[in-house]
Design an enzyme around this catalytic site. Structure first.
Site, PDB file in Angstrom:
ATOM      1  N   TYR A 163      44.055  42.917  38.948  1.00 29.52           N
ATOM      2  CA  TYR A 163      43.297  42.258  37.884  1.00 29.52           C
ATOM      3  C   TYR A 163      41.911  41.917  38.408  1.00 29.52           C
ATOM      4  O   TYR A 163      41.767  41.415  39.513  1.00 29.52           O
ATOM      5  CB  TYR A 163      44.019  40.975  37.456  1.00 29.52           C
ATOM      6  N   ASP A 258      37.722  43.208  45.519  1.00 21.45           N
ATOM      7  CA  ASP A 258      37.791  42.008  44.693  1.00 21.45           C
ATOM      8  C   ASP A 258      38.558  40.955  45.488  1.00 21.45           C
ATOM      9  O   ASP A 258      39.784  40.959  45.537  1.00 21.45           O
ATOM     10  CB  ASP A 258      38.480  42.316  43.358  1.00 21.45           C
ATOM     11  N   LYS A 286      37.097  31.564  42.599  1.00 20.27           N
ATOM     12  CA  LYS A 286      38.155  30.609  42.939  1.00 20.27           C
ATOM     13  C   LYS A 286      37.761  29.666  44.084  1.00 20.27           C
ATOM     14  O   LYS A 286      37.051  28.712  43.827  1.00 20.27           O
ATOM     15  CB  LYS A 286      39.472  31.350  43.171  1.00 20.27           C
TER      16      LYS A 286
HETATM   17  C1  LIG Z   1      41.182  35.241  38.918  1.00 18.29           C
HETATM   18  C2  LIG Z   1      40.709  36.594  39.268  1.00 18.29           C
HETATM   19  C3  LIG Z   1      39.626  37.188  38.612  1.00 18.29           C
HETATM   20  C4  LIG Z   1      38.975  36.567  37.423  1.00 18.29           C
HETATM   21  O1  LIG Z   1      38.390  35.348  37.711  1.00 18.29           O
HETATM   22  P1  LIG Z   1      38.089  34.317  36.499  1.00 18.29           P
HETATM   23  O2  LIG Z   1      37.362  33.221  37.176  1.00 18.29           O
HETATM   24  O3  LIG Z   1      39.421  33.954  35.945  1.00 18.29           O
HETATM   25  O4  LIG Z   1      37.264  35.051  35.513  1.00 18.29           O
HETATM   26  C5  LIG Z   1      39.154  38.392  39.086  1.00 18.29           C
HETATM   27  N1  LIG Z   1      39.750  39.004  40.120  1.00 18.29           N
HETATM   28  C6  LIG Z   1      40.805  38.479  40.766  1.00 18.29           C
HETATM   29  C7  LIG Z   1      41.383  39.196  41.928  1.00 18.29           C
HETATM   30  C8  LIG Z   1      41.323  37.270  40.343  1.00 18.29           C
HETATM   31  O5  LIG Z   1      42.412  36.774  40.942  1.00 18.29           O
END
Ligand SMILES: *Cc1c(COP(=O)(O)O)cnc(C)c1O
Length: 464
Positions: A163, A258, A286
């Site tokens: 994701y 990511d 995060k």
């Molecule tokens: C949480 C997450 C996102 C998206 O971040 P948001 O702040 O919710 O938009 C993108 N990539 C990874 C790997 C994530 O865990």
């Protein structure tokens, strides 16, 4: 016990067989559903993955959450990753309190943006320049726009089960078959976007090779969670990431890590330091916001300088680099550097998952668990390895639901979905982890057949 908790514990309890209507999770959720789609501002919070009513949170402290009914929980979600220091860490709170007196934001450069960029570029050497945004979604979306602008190619390769936020190009899942274009994960994502996103199974380097043979010279970049933490917790096979690096080099595509979850979670240098693979671009989020909304993307200078105002690729944000958000984030990062809790966190988390497996065995419940750093995954399955989305998807989801509700009723707050990873913070002491394992044992003893989710909040109060 705080007066609030006391008041609500009494008020929410049965009185002459009647429940007094106070703002509790059940009636807050009813109100929320009238004015907020599905009652929540992000879908997973609605408990659709497990059934039942989401709990509404009143406050958090260290490893604990307190709901509006006055129940206390040990929290294994940590706001979905940011809270590696636990809830309301006093040093972070104090830094924010001090910063807010100077104003909440200016839309003009501030010193803390420079400090943040200097800090991150120092501990993550693949990042020579970095730009702050407001979420992980923005980071992913901006990184792929930059990759496309820089390479002058349109296609992106992503992995099934990873994701990267909900932007159009990245909200795809794999169809059937080995070589595949993505299928939109949502109505509203145009077919035209789908055709630009290719999907491979995670950990399947042969599938990546096949796709590159056909489309390699059209692929702007490969985006991957180096540790897949949005399909529970799936580790990369040895050399998966280095082979991705080699393929990207061969076709002059960019490798985008990511690290929105893994950045500052598995170590100060992220998964790229852990596995010693250097990406061209990195997405962060995060933890770097310390609990406030912050994202970032960064990488090689020559690529980053393609960004506006220096270069032609446009990207902007009114609140980007907000000083309060960056104060929370940078204070968190500095504390992590100072405390260097990573080895201890990883050991604790590993031990925790090993104990879980022992309990599974003891009570005849097929269970696999694994961890990396302070991320952990629990799977109700006969398998002894989990390496891709299909493995996660064919676990016993019903057993997970029973487990989730059993734990919740006994004061343990796990992510409300079998596809989410677990998070342990520095506030999770050994005694917190031990009492969690005792609760697991109590739930396993009862068995996972009983339909916990049918018990309502009132019953839940009585169990405590
Ligand atoms: C949480 C997450 C996102 C998206 O971040 P948001 O702040 O919710 O938009 C993108 N990539 C990874 C790997 C994530 O865990």
């Amino acid at each position: 016990m705080c007066p609030y908790t006391k008041k609500f514990r009494i008020a929410a309890g049965p009185l002459n067989g009647k429940l007094i209507q106070m703002p509790n999770s059940t009636n807050l959720f009813a109100r929320a559903q009238t004015v907020i789609p599905g009652g929540v501002n992000s879908p997973v919070r609605a408990f659709k993955g497990v059934g039942g009513t989401p709990i509404f949170i009143h406050k958090g402290n260290g490893p604990h959450l307190f709901d509006v009914n006055g129940n206390q929980y040990i929290d294994y979600v940590g706001s979905w990753g940011p809270l590696i220091l636990g809830h309301a860490h006093p040093v972070v709170i104090e830094a924010i309190q001090e910063a807010i007196h100077r104003g909440l934001g200016f839309g003009a450069p501030t010193e803390i943006e420079v400090e943040m960029a200097e800090f991150i570029t120092k501990v993550m050497p693949s990042i020579e320049q970095i730009r702050m945004v407001n979420s992980g979604t923005e980071a992913g979306q901006s990184a792929i726009r930059l990759a496309r602008g820089y390479t002058q190619r349109n296609k992106i390769l992503k992995f099934n089960g990873c994701y990267h936020g909900h932007s159009d190009s990245l909200l795809m899942k794999g169809g059937s078959g080995l070589l595949t274009f993505g299928i939109p994960d949502s109505p509203g994502v145009p077919e035209e976007f789908v055709r630009q996103t290719l999907i491979a199974p995670f950990n399947d380097i042969e599938a990546v090779r096949t796709i590159f043979k056909e489309f390699g010279h059209e692929i702007a970049g490969v985006i991957v969670e180096p540790i897949a933490a949005n399909m529970n917790c799936v580790l990369p096979l040895p050399s998966f990431l280095s082979q991705l690096r080699a393929i990207c080099d061969r076709y002059q595509s960019l490798l985008i890590f990511d690290e929105v979850i893994t950045g500052f979670r598995v170590g100060l240098g992220g998964a790229q330091a852990l596995y010693e693979v250097t990406p061209d671009l990195t997405c962060l989020g995060k933890i770097i916001g310390g609990g406030l909304p912050v994202g970032a993307f960064g990488g090689r200078r020559e690529i980053m300088e393609f960004l506006s105002p220096k270069g032609p690729v446009y990207q902007a944000g009114t609140l980007s680099g907000n000083p309060i958000a960056l104060t929370a984030g940078l204070t968190t990062l500095k504390l992590l550097k100072q405390l260097n809790p990573y080895e201890e966190l990883a050991e604790k988390t590993l031990e925790f998952t090993q104990e879980l497996k022992v309990l599974g065995e003891l009570y005849g419940i097929p269970l696999f668990a694994q961890s990396v750093g302070s991320l952990f995954g629990i799977y109700f399955t006969e398998r002894d390895s989990i390496t891709c989305y299909e493995h996660v998807a064919d676990c016993n989801i019903d057993q997970f639901k029973q487990f989730f509700h059993g734990m919740l009723q006994k004061g343990i707050y796990l992510a409300p979905s079998a596809f989410e990873v677990g998070f342990i913070s520095t506030a999770h002491t050994n005694s917190i982890l031990d009492s969690t394992l005792e609760t697991v044992e109590r739930v396993f003893k009862i068995g996972l057949k009983k339909n916990f989710s049918e018990l309502d909040l009132l019953t839940r109060n009585n169990i405590f």
